[in-house]
Design a protein around this motif. Structure first.
Motif, mmCIF file in Angstrom:
data_model
loop_
_atom_site.group_PDB
_atom_site.id
_atom_site.type_symbol
_atom_site.label_atom_id
_atom_site.label_comp_id
_atom_site.label_asym_id
_atom_site.label_seq_id
_atom_site.Cartn_x
_atom_site.Cartn_y
_atom_site.Cartn_z
ATOM 1 N N SER A 1 0.824 -1.206 0.000
ATOM 2 C CA SER A 1 0.000 0.000 0.000
ATOM 3 C C SER A 1 0.856 1.252 0.000
ATOM 4 C CB SER A 1 -0.934 0.001 1.208
ATOM 5 O OG SER A 1 -0.205 -0.064 2.413
ATOM 6 N N ASN A 2 1.998 1.203 0.674
ATOM 7 C CA ASN A 2 2.907 2.336 0.701
ATOM 8 C C ASN A 2 3.464 2.622 -0.694
ATOM 9 O OD1 ASN A 2 5.931 3.369 1.198
ATOM 10 N ND2 ASN A 2 4.651 4.047 2.908
ATOM 11 N N ILE A 3 3.829 1.568 -1.409
ATOM 12 C CA ILE A 3 4.339 1.724 -2.776
ATOM 13 C C ILE A 3 3.270 2.327 -3.672
ATOM 14 C CG2 ILE A 3 5.196 0.494 -4.813
ATOM 15 C CD1 ILE A 3 6.408 -1.580 -2.864
ATOM 16 N N VAL A 4 2.036 1.845 -3.553
ATOM 17 C CA VAL A 4 0.934 2.375 -4.364
ATOM 18 C C VAL A 4 0.722 3.852 -4.066
ATOM 19 C CG1 VAL A 4 -1.565 2.285 -4.741
ATOM 20 C CG2 VAL A 4 -0.238 0.163 -4.632
ATOM 21 N N ALA A 5 0.722 4.222 -2.787
ATOM 22 C CA ALA A 5 0.479 5.615 -2.404
ATOM 23 C C ALA A 5 1.539 6.543 -2.978
ATOM 24 C CB ALA A 5 0.429 5.734 -0.883
ATOM 25 N N HIS A 6 2.804 6.179 -2.824
ATOM 26 C CA HIS A 6 3.881 7.026 -3.360
ATOM 27 C C HIS A 6 3.778 7.124 -4.880
ATOM 28 C CE1 HIS A 6 6.437 8.017 0.113
ATOM 29 N NE2 HIS A 6 6.047 6.862 0.623
ATOM 30 N N PHE A 7 3.404 6.028 -5.523
ATOM 31 C CA PHE A 7 3.244 6.044 -6.978
ATOM 32 C C PHE A 7 2.138 7.014 -7.394
ATOM 33 C CE2 PHE A 7 1.264 4.522 -10.887
ATOM 34 C CZ PHE A 7 2.362 4.352 -11.724
ATOM 35 N N LEU A 8 0.991 6.989 -6.699
ATOM 36 C CA LEU A 8 -0.114 7.889 -7.029
ATOM 37 C C LEU A 8 0.272 9.349 -6.810
ATOM 38 C CD1 LEU A 8 -3.166 5.970 -5.497
ATOM 39 C CD2 LEU A 8 -2.586 6.185 -7.915
ATOM 40 N N VAL A 9 0.930 9.628 -5.700
ATOM 41 C CA VAL A 9 1.320 11.007 -5.395
ATOM 42 C C VAL A 9 2.245 11.557 -6.484
ATOM 43 C CG1 VAL A 9 2.665 12.435 -3.804
ATOM 44 C CG2 VAL A 9 0.984 10.812 -2.914
ATOM 45 N N GLU A 10 3.225 10.745 -6.895
ATOM 46 C CA GLU A 10 4.184 11.210 -7.890
ATOM 47 C C GLU A 10 3.576 11.252 -9.292
ATOM 48 O OE1 GLU A 10 7.601 8.735 -7.569
ATOM 49 O OE2 GLU A 10 7.955 9.234 -5.455
ATOM 50 N N SER A 11 2.803 10.232 -9.662
ATOM 51 C CA SER A 11 2.258 10.146 -11.015
ATOM 52 C C SER A 11 1.193 11.205 -11.272
ATOM 53 C CB SER A 11 1.664 8.758 -11.263
ATOM 54 O OG SER A 11 2.646 7.757 -11.159
ATOM 55 N N ILE B 1 -6.223 0.324 0.204
ATOM 56 C CA ILE B 1 -5.234 -0.506 -0.485
ATOM 57 C C ILE B 1 -4.448 -1.298 0.550
ATOM 58 C CG2 ILE B 1 -3.268 -0.520 -2.043
ATOM 59 C CD1 ILE B 1 -5.933 0.489 -3.261
ATOM 60 N N ASP B 2 -4.346 -2.611 0.346
ATOM 61 C CA ASP B 2 -3.659 -3.453 1.318
ATOM 62 C C ASP B 2 -3.105 -4.682 0.617
ATOM 63 O OD1 ASP B 2 -2.711 -4.410 3.767
ATOM 64 O OD2 ASP B 2 -4.545 -3.900 4.828
ATOM 65 N N ASN C 1 4.618 -11.070 -2.002
ATOM 66 C CA ASN C 1 5.780 -11.797 -1.511
ATOM 67 C C ASN C 1 6.177 -11.184 -0.168
ATOM 68 O OD1 ASN C 1 8.349 -12.780 -0.915
ATOM 69 N ND2 ASN C 1 9.016 -12.774 -3.046
ATOM 70 N N PRO C 2 6.090 -11.923 0.921
ATOM 71 C CA PRO C 2 6.342 -11.329 2.239
ATOM 72 C C PRO C 2 7.806 -11.026 2.523
ATOM 73 C CG PRO C 2 6.001 -13.687 2.458
ATOM 74 C CD PRO C 2 5.748 -13.361 1.019
ATOM 75 N N ASN C 3 8.694 -11.445 1.635
ATOM 76 C CA ASN C 3 10.122 -11.306 1.909
ATOM 77 C C ASN C 3 10.744 -10.030 1.353
ATOM 78 O OD1 ASN C 3 10.266 -13.922 3.170
ATOM 79 N ND2 ASN C 3 10.148 -14.815 1.116
ATOM 80 N N ILE C 4 9.994 -9.297 0.520
ATOM 81 C CA ILE C 4 10.532 -8.081 -0.107
ATOM 82 C C ILE C 4 9.438 -7.034 -0.215
ATOM 83 C CG2 ILE C 4 12.252 -9.317 -1.510
ATOM 84 C CD1 ILE C 4 10.324 -9.055 -3.888
ATOM 85 N N PRO C 5 9.814 -5.752 -0.362
ATOM 86 C CA PRO C 5 8.814 -4.742 -0.761
ATOM 87 C C PRO C 5 8.301 -5.096 -2.156
ATOM 88 C CG PRO C 5 10.803 -3.692 0.085
ATOM 89 C CD PRO C 5 11.132 -5.144 -0.115
ATOM 90 N N ASP C 6 7.055 -5.537 -2.260
ATOM 91 C CA ASP C 6 6.576 -6.186 -3.480
ATOM 92 C C ASP C 6 5.965 -5.177 -4.452
ATOM 93 O OD1 ASP C 6 5.631 -7.864 -5.427
ATOM 94 O OD2 ASP C 6 4.809 -9.344 -4.037
ATOM 95 N N ALA C 7 6.815 -4.665 -5.350
ATOM 96 C CA ALA C 7 6.350 -3.700 -6.346
ATOM 97 C C ALA C 7 5.464 -4.364 -7.399
ATOM 98 C CB ALA C 7 7.544 -3.020 -7.013
ATOM 99 N N ARG C 8 5.645 -5.669 -7.628
ATOM 100 C CA ARG C 8 4.794 -6.355 -8.601
ATOM 101 C C ARG C 8 3.342 -6.406 -8.108
ATOM 102 N NH1 ARG C 8 7.738 -9.009 -12.531
ATOM 103 N NH2 ARG C 8 9.950 -9.319 -12.049
ATOM 104 N N ALA C 9 3.158 -6.697 -6.823
ATOM 105 C CA ALA C 9 1.802 -6.686 -6.268
ATOM 106 C C ALA C 9 1.203 -5.286 -6.341
ATOM 107 C CB ALA C 9 1.838 -7.177 -4.821
ATOM 108 N N ALA C 10 2.018 -4.276 -6.073
ATOM 109 C CA ALA C 10 1.548 -2.895 -6.179
ATOM 110 C C ALA C 10 1.125 -2.573 -7.607
ATOM 111 C CB ALA C 10 2.641 -1.933 -5.722
ATOM 112 N N ALA C 11 1.874 -3.080 -8.580
ATOM 113 C CA ALA C 11 1.547 -2.833 -9.984
ATOM 114 C C ALA C 11 0.196 -3.449 -10.353
ATOM 115 C CB ALA C 11 2.650 -3.388 -10.885
ATOM 116 N N ARG C 12 -0.123 -4.612 -9.787
ATOM 117 C CA ARG C 12 -1.422 -5.238 -10.084
ATOM 118 C C ARG C 12 -2.568 -4.377 -9.543
ATOM 119 N NH1 ARG C 12 1.211 -9.785 -8.105
ATOM 120 N NH2 ARG C 12 -0.262 -10.064 -6.387
ATOM 121 N N LEU D 1 7.007 0.330 -11.981
ATOM 122 C CA LEU D 1 6.975 -0.524 -10.793
ATOM 123 C C LEU D 1 7.476 -1.928 -11.108
ATOM 124 C CD1 LEU D 1 3.633 0.432 -9.002
ATOM 125 C CD2 LEU D 1 5.959 1.054 -8.383
ATOM 126 N N ILE D 2 7.114 -2.443 -12.283
ATOM 127 C CA ILE D 2 7.589 -3.764 -12.695
ATOM 128 C C ILE D 2 9.110 -3.755 -12.839
ATOM 129 C CG2 ILE D 2 7.476 -5.530 -14.478
ATOM 130 C CD1 ILE D 2 4.925 -5.282 -12.896
#
Length: 276
Positions: A50-60, A142-143, A217-228, A247-248
């Protein structure tokens, strides 16, 4: 006092109305016209999706900082960006067009910290009080979720893939909208944290609020999930294009870094064994 709060948030004193609940205070620039706006709320849990999505929306969408939260129970930290201190839970605003009737403004609630326990309800109540006063039209939370790890969510996932997206709607109309967006509804599960509290309170109050959760993926900041998730949100904003390709690419870069680190660690371990 108001002068100190103004300095902390970088907003003029005269533009600082507050909405409080058990000392949880949302401070929002009064000059912002949020009438009919849609709120996208992003409180991180699993993999910072959700953090990745938020930053993406703010910047885009070139959204502007308009407020934040003050509460003694929050961590004693601030985010520093380009030399400017910002509160860890912030509000941004802008005016991209969306497909939800009556919505031509967007508010993004961006949190850089996880909210736990008793603070979730006071924050939710204060946010809902501000939303009612500002005449917000609807909200999307977003979660993310993951199986087999410690998480505030326990969801029944019928999809065998690891790229599931699930939705929850507080009202019949929000559930219909999720279906139109191609987001399958969650059949069974327990949703915790800010998403759980906001959805529960939203249903109780009859608020037009929904949630989209991506398997991550719980092991990394998952930008792929954010992209979906971005691909689904893209359906709401016909006037702009939310290109999830960066993001991909970022996800691929992160994955390569992790692989390199793991290989380095394995090599160091092998050398240690040989020395032994």
């Amino acid at each position: 006092n108001s002068a100190q709060l103004s300095n902390a948030l970088g907003i003029p004193v005269e533009s600082l109305p507050t909405w409080s609940s058990e000392l949880a205070t949302w401070v929002v620039d009064d000059s912002i016209d949020a009438n009919g706006a849609m709120v996208v709320s992003c409180f991180p849990t699993v993999s910072m999706v959700s953090n990745i999505v938020a930053h993406f929306l703010v910047e885009s969408l070139d959204l502007q900082f308009v407020g934040g939260v003050r509460d003694s129970r929050l961590p004693a930290v601030c985010l520093v960006q380009d030399g400017e201190p910002l509160p860890p839970i912030r509000i941004y605003a802008g005016e991209p067009n969306c497909t939800i009737e009556g919505c031509d403004k967007l508010i993004v609630v961006l949190s850089d910290i996880q909210v736990h326990g008793r603070l979730a309800l006071p924050l939710t109540e204060a946010l809902f009080a501000w939303s009612k006063e500002a005449n917000i039209s609807s909200a999307i939370l977003i979660d993310a979720f993951a199986h087999g790890v410690e998480s505030p969510h326990e969801l029944v996932d019928d999809d065998d893939s690891d790229e599931t997206i699930l939705g929850i709607g507080a009202t019949e109309s929000t559930r219909e909208k999720l279906t139109e967006m191609g987001v399958p509804l969650l059949k069974h599960g327990v949703v915790g944290g800010m998403t759980g509290v906001m959805m529960g309170e939203g249903r109780r109050r009859g608020i037009e609020i929904s949630a989209i959760l991506a398997e991550a993926n719980p092991n990394i900041p998952d930008a792929r999930a954010a992209a979906r998730i971005i691909e689904k949100l893209n359906l709401l904003f016909p006037a702009v294009t939310l290109d999830a390709k960066p993001l991909i690419e970022e996800a691929a870069r992160i994955e390569e870094q992790i692989k390199a680190m793991l290989n380095h660690q394995l090599s160091a371990s092998d050398e240690s064994d040989d020395d032994g």
